[in-house]
Design a protein around this motif. Structure first.
Motif, PDB file in Angstrom:
ATOM      1  N   LEU A 174      85.404  75.458 -45.079  1.00  0.00           N
ATOM      2  CA  LEU A 174      84.972  75.843 -42.912  1.00  0.00           C
ATOM      3  C   LEU A 174      84.635  74.685 -42.288  1.00  0.00           C
ATOM      4  CD1 LEU A 174      81.753  78.668 -43.917  1.00  0.00           C
ATOM      5  CD2 LEU A 174      84.204  79.190 -43.366  1.00  0.00           C
ATOM      6  N   LEU A 175      84.812  73.552 -44.055  1.00  0.00           N
ATOM      7  CA  LEU A 175      84.880  72.260 -42.076  1.00  0.00           C
ATOM      8  C   LEU A 175      86.049  71.501 -41.972  1.00  0.00           C
ATOM      9  CD1 LEU A 175      82.242  69.965 -41.261  1.00  0.00           C
ATOM     10  CD2 LEU A 175      82.928  69.039 -43.630  1.00  0.00           C
ATOM     11  N   LYS A 176      86.391  71.242 -41.105  1.00  0.00           N
ATOM     12  CA  LYS A 176      87.811  70.814 -40.324  1.00  0.00           C
ATOM     13  C   LYS A 176      87.865  69.257 -40.387  1.00  0.00           C
ATOM     14  CE  LYS A 176      89.259  75.442 -40.229  1.00  0.00           C
ATOM     15  NZ  LYS A 176      87.997  75.450 -40.771  1.00  0.00           N
ATOM     16  N   PRO A 177      88.765  68.617 -40.437  1.00  0.00           N
ATOM     17  CA  PRO A 177      88.386  67.668 -40.593  1.00  0.00           C
ATOM     18  C   PRO A 177      88.263  66.572 -39.663  1.00  0.00           C
ATOM     19  CG  PRO A 177      90.669  67.986 -41.781  1.00  0.00           C
ATOM     20  CD  PRO A 177      89.845  69.436 -41.153  1.00  0.00           C
ATOM     21  N   ASP A 178      88.584  67.404 -38.172  1.00  0.00           N
ATOM     22  CA  ASP A 178      87.671  67.002 -36.632  1.00  0.00           C
ATOM     23  C   ASP A 178      86.394  67.421 -36.653  1.00  0.00           C
ATOM     24  OD1 ASP A 178      87.838  69.360 -36.178  1.00  0.00           O
ATOM     25  OD2 ASP A 178      89.339  69.045 -34.297  1.00  0.00           O
ATOM     26  N   SER A 179      86.009  67.249 -37.512  1.00  0.00           N
ATOM     27  CA  SER A 179      84.524  67.879 -37.315  1.00  0.00           C
ATOM     28  C   SER A 179      83.586  66.892 -37.781  1.00  0.00           C
ATOM     29  CB  SER A 179      83.973  69.732 -37.764  1.00  0.00           C
ATOM     30  OG  SER A 179      84.735  70.335 -36.779  1.00  0.00           O
ATOM     31  N   LEU A 185      80.337  53.236 -43.953  1.00  0.00           N
ATOM     32  CA  LEU A 185      81.591  52.841 -44.860  1.00  0.00           C
ATOM     33  C   LEU A 185      81.273  51.361 -45.467  1.00  0.00           C
ATOM     34  CD1 LEU A 185      84.136  56.068 -44.350  1.00  0.00           C
ATOM     35  CD2 LEU A 185      82.102  56.343 -45.742  1.00  0.00           C
ATOM     36  N   ARG A 186      81.867  51.126 -46.333  1.00  0.00           N
ATOM     37  CA  ARG A 186      82.537  50.238 -47.148  1.00  0.00           C
ATOM     38  C   ARG A 186      82.509  49.948 -48.552  1.00  0.00           C
ATOM     39  NH1 ARG A 186      76.715  50.515 -46.900  1.00  0.00           N
ATOM     40  NH2 ARG A 186      75.659  49.483 -48.198  1.00  0.00           N
ATOM     41  N   ASP A 187      82.299  51.419 -48.874  1.00  0.00           N
ATOM     42  CA  ASP A 187      82.956  51.271 -50.709  1.00  0.00           C
ATOM     43  C   ASP A 187      83.631  52.089 -50.789  1.00  0.00           C
ATOM     44  OD1 ASP A 187      83.689  50.630 -53.299  1.00  0.00           O
ATOM     45  OD2 ASP A 187      81.396  50.682 -53.619  1.00  0.00           O
ATOM     46  N   VAL A 188      85.171  52.451 -50.539  1.00  0.00           N
ATOM     47  CA  VAL A 188      85.499  53.372 -50.111  1.00  0.00           C
ATOM     48  C   VAL A 188      87.018  53.684 -50.877  1.00  0.00           C
ATOM     49  CG1 VAL A 188      86.764  55.014 -48.930  1.00  0.00           C
ATOM     50  CG2 VAL A 188      85.590  54.046 -47.484  1.00  0.00           C
ATOM     51  N   ASP A 189      86.963  53.970 -52.022  1.00  0.00           N
ATOM     52  CA  ASP A 189      88.235  54.270 -53.328  1.00  0.00           C
ATOM     53  C   ASP A 189      89.615  54.410 -52.019  1.00  0.00           C
ATOM     54  OD1 ASP A 189      86.074  54.318 -54.931  1.00  0.00           O
ATOM     55  OD2 ASP A 189      86.487  55.603 -55.909  1.00  0.00           O
ATOM     56  N   ALA A 190      91.138  53.718 -53.127  1.00  0.00           N
ATOM     57  CA  ALA A 190      92.164  53.911 -53.189  1.00  0.00           C
ATOM     58  C   ALA A 190      92.265  55.338 -52.699  1.00  0.00           C
ATOM     59  CB  ALA A 190      92.451  53.098 -53.937  1.00  0.00           C
ATOM     60  N   GLY A 191      92.225  56.456 -52.984  1.00  0.00           N
ATOM     61  CA  GLY A 191      92.421  57.366 -52.714  1.00  0.00           C
ATOM     62  C   GLY A 191      91.949  58.047 -51.771  1.00  0.00           C
ATOM     63  N   GLU A 192      90.782  57.680 -52.001  1.00  0.00           N
ATOM     64  CA  GLU A 192      89.723  58.385 -50.073  1.00  0.00           C
ATOM     65  C   GLU A 192      90.288  57.468 -49.169  1.00  0.00           C
ATOM     66  OE1 GLU A 192      85.391  59.362 -51.428  1.00  0.00           O
ATOM     67  OE2 GLU A 192      85.761  56.942 -52.196  1.00  0.00           O
ATOM     68  N   LYS A 193      90.378  56.463 -49.531  1.00  0.00           N
ATOM     69  CA  LYS A 193      91.201  55.706 -47.990  1.00  0.00           C
ATOM     70  C   LYS A 193      92.499  56.568 -47.679  1.00  0.00           C
ATOM     71  CE  LYS A 193      90.029  51.206 -48.317  1.00  0.00           C
ATOM     72  NZ  LYS A 193      90.070  49.538 -48.736  1.00  0.00           N
ATOM     73  N   GLN A 194      93.533  57.303 -48.283  1.00  0.00           N
ATOM     74  CA  GLN A 194      94.740  57.873 -48.025  1.00  0.00           C
ATOM     75  C   GLN A 194      94.139  59.210 -47.570  1.00  0.00           C
ATOM     76  OE1 GLN A 194      97.398  57.883 -52.193  1.00  0.00           O
ATOM     77  NE2 GLN A 194      98.788  59.005 -50.544  1.00  0.00           N
ATOM     78  N   ILE A 195      93.175  59.332 -48.471  1.00  0.00           N
ATOM     79  CA  ILE A 195      92.474  61.366 -47.159  1.00  0.00           C
ATOM     80  C   ILE A 195      91.841  60.707 -46.034  1.00  0.00           C
ATOM     81  CG2 ILE A 195      90.865  62.940 -47.865  1.00  0.00           C
ATOM     82  CD1 ILE A 195      91.095  61.943 -51.600  1.00  0.00           C
ATOM     83  N   ASN A 200      93.659  62.680 -41.353  1.00  0.00           N
ATOM     84  CA  ASN A 200      92.739  62.117 -39.921  1.00  0.00           C
ATOM     85  C   ASN A 200      91.216  61.744 -39.599  1.00  0.00           C
ATOM     86  OD1 ASN A 200      93.596  60.538 -37.550  1.00  0.00           O
ATOM     87  ND2 ASN A 200      94.623  62.473 -36.223  1.00  0.00           N
ATOM     88  N   ILE A 201      90.959  61.439 -40.795  1.00  0.00           N
ATOM     89  CA  ILE A 201      89.610  62.190 -40.444  1.00  0.00           C
ATOM     90  C   ILE A 201      88.809  60.181 -40.072  1.00  0.00           C
ATOM     91  CG2 ILE A 201      87.489  62.437 -41.967  1.00  0.00           C
ATOM     92  CD1 ILE A 201      88.657  63.880 -43.968  1.00  0.00           C
ATOM     93  N   LYS A 202      88.048  60.584 -38.530  1.00  0.00           N
ATOM     94  CA  LYS A 202      87.679  59.651 -38.885  1.00  0.00           C
ATOM     95  C   LYS A 202      85.787  58.939 -38.765  1.00  0.00           C
ATOM     96  CE  LYS A 202      87.375  57.099 -34.047  1.00  0.00           C
ATOM     97  NZ  LYS A 202      88.520  56.823 -33.637  1.00  0.00           N
ATOM     98  N   ALA A 203      86.825  57.391 -39.423  1.00  0.00           N
ATOM     99  CA  ALA A 203      85.563  57.435 -40.211  1.00  0.00           C
ATOM    100  C   ALA A 203      85.078  55.716 -39.855  1.00  0.00           C
ATOM    101  CB  ALA A 203      85.550  56.868 -41.199  1.00  0.00           C
TER     102      ALA A 203
END
Length: 314
Positions: A174-179, A185-195, A200-203
């Motif tokens: 039910l959660l949308k990427p713009d919600s 953040l300061r310890d983000v895996d490579a795969g997560e950065k790509q996601i 287009n998730i704001k961080a």
């Protein structure tokens, strides 16, 4: 003091959802977090702020554990059935409090619980947005996870990204990427950065906090997920967002985090919107570090909860 609230009717009630649960990650002790925070007096502290506080004892997940005779990994995912059943129970509890017009305050436990808390919030407030304060993005999928620890994955389940795991079919995307918006953040895996990029998730990482200052970052974060300041807000706060010098007793500490005041400012600013409908405080682990560090981390946890529920400096 507890005036301001657009969604929670008077007399305002905060419902403490104590979740002594550690199944989403490998380190024992995080299940003690909620017990210690309640023992440290969070209930009278919130009552002093003008809240009615409802607390019926910590959730007993032993019956779920006992009913699972075996819980082998699914792919890399560790304890998948346990985490699924516990988070589903939490979703029902949080959803019921929201339905009753109460503000659920979920104290964890590990951050896999947010799969349940946010599902519960969205079941009653479908247009709610999420402010996620954390050193980690917790958005690994079945494909990207290295560890298989589900506390690093709740956001991907909530968004419905990555391949589906039948055991988690109860989680509705039910959660949308713009919600959702991240802070700290300061310890983000490579795969997560790509996601984060792909969807287009704001961080706002610590880089933005350093550049703009926390006041501006919170304003930009809210402008993104809640531009008209009319949507309910679910604040999910992992204490490891704070620098380990502030909150040492947590399972995955990362240097260079939010200061004591920056963490509190986020909570104060969210409260000031009058839009807060649900609050999580996760990953306080009283078994890590010495008693002084533990006491400090528990005290900071209580203090963050008070700030998010209306405590002010003046």
């Amino acid at each position: 003091m507890a005036s301001l609230s657009r969604f929670i009717p008077e007399p305002k009630t905060a419902a403490i959802v104590g979740c002594p649960f550690s199944g989403g990650q490998p380190k024992a002790g995080v299940d003690e977090g909620p017990i210690r925070i309640v023992e440290a007096g969070i209930i009278p502290q919130l009552e002093d702020l003008g809240w009615k506080v409802k607390f019926d004892g910590h959730h007993e997940f032993e019956n779920i554990s006992a009913s699972l005779t075996s819980d082998p990994p699914i792919g890399k995912l560790k304890n998948p059935r346990l985490v699924s059943q516990v988070t589903e129970a939490v979703a029902k509890a949080v959803g019921a409090h929201a339905q009753n017009g109460e503000l659920p305050v979920t104290i964890g436990g590990d951050h896999s619980l947010a799969m349940g808390t946010i599902s519960g919030t969205l079941s009653h407030y479908p247009n709610a947005c999420v402010v996620w304060v954390d050193a980690h993005a917790d958005i690994n999928t079945v494909e990207t996870t290295d560890s298989g620890n589900i506390h690093g994955m709740p956001v991907s389940f909530l968004l419905g990204i990555g391949s589906k795991v039948p055991e988690f079919s109860w989680v509705k995307p039910l959660l949308k990427p713009d919600s959702i918006v991240y802070i700290g953040l300061r310890d983000v895996d490579a795969g997560e950065k790509q996601i984060l990029r792909e969807h287009n998730i704001k961080a706002f990482s610590m880089h933005e906090v350093d550049r703009y200052g926390i006041g501006k970052v919170v304003e930009m974060a809210l402008d993104h997920v809640n531009p008209k300041r009319d949507r309910p807000i679910h604040l999910s706060f992992d204490v490891d967002a704070l620098d380990p010098s502030v909150a040492p007793s947590t399972g995955t500490p990362v240097r260079g985090g939010l200061t004591f005041r920056e963490g509190h400012y986020i909570c104060e600013a969210v409260y000031e919107t009058g839009l807060l409908v649900a609050l999580d405080l996760m990953e306080v682990n009283p078994s890590l570090k010495d008693p002084v560090d533990v006491e400090q981390t528990v005290a900071v946890g209580c203090s963050l909860l008070r700030s998010a529920l209306g405590e002010t400096l003046l």
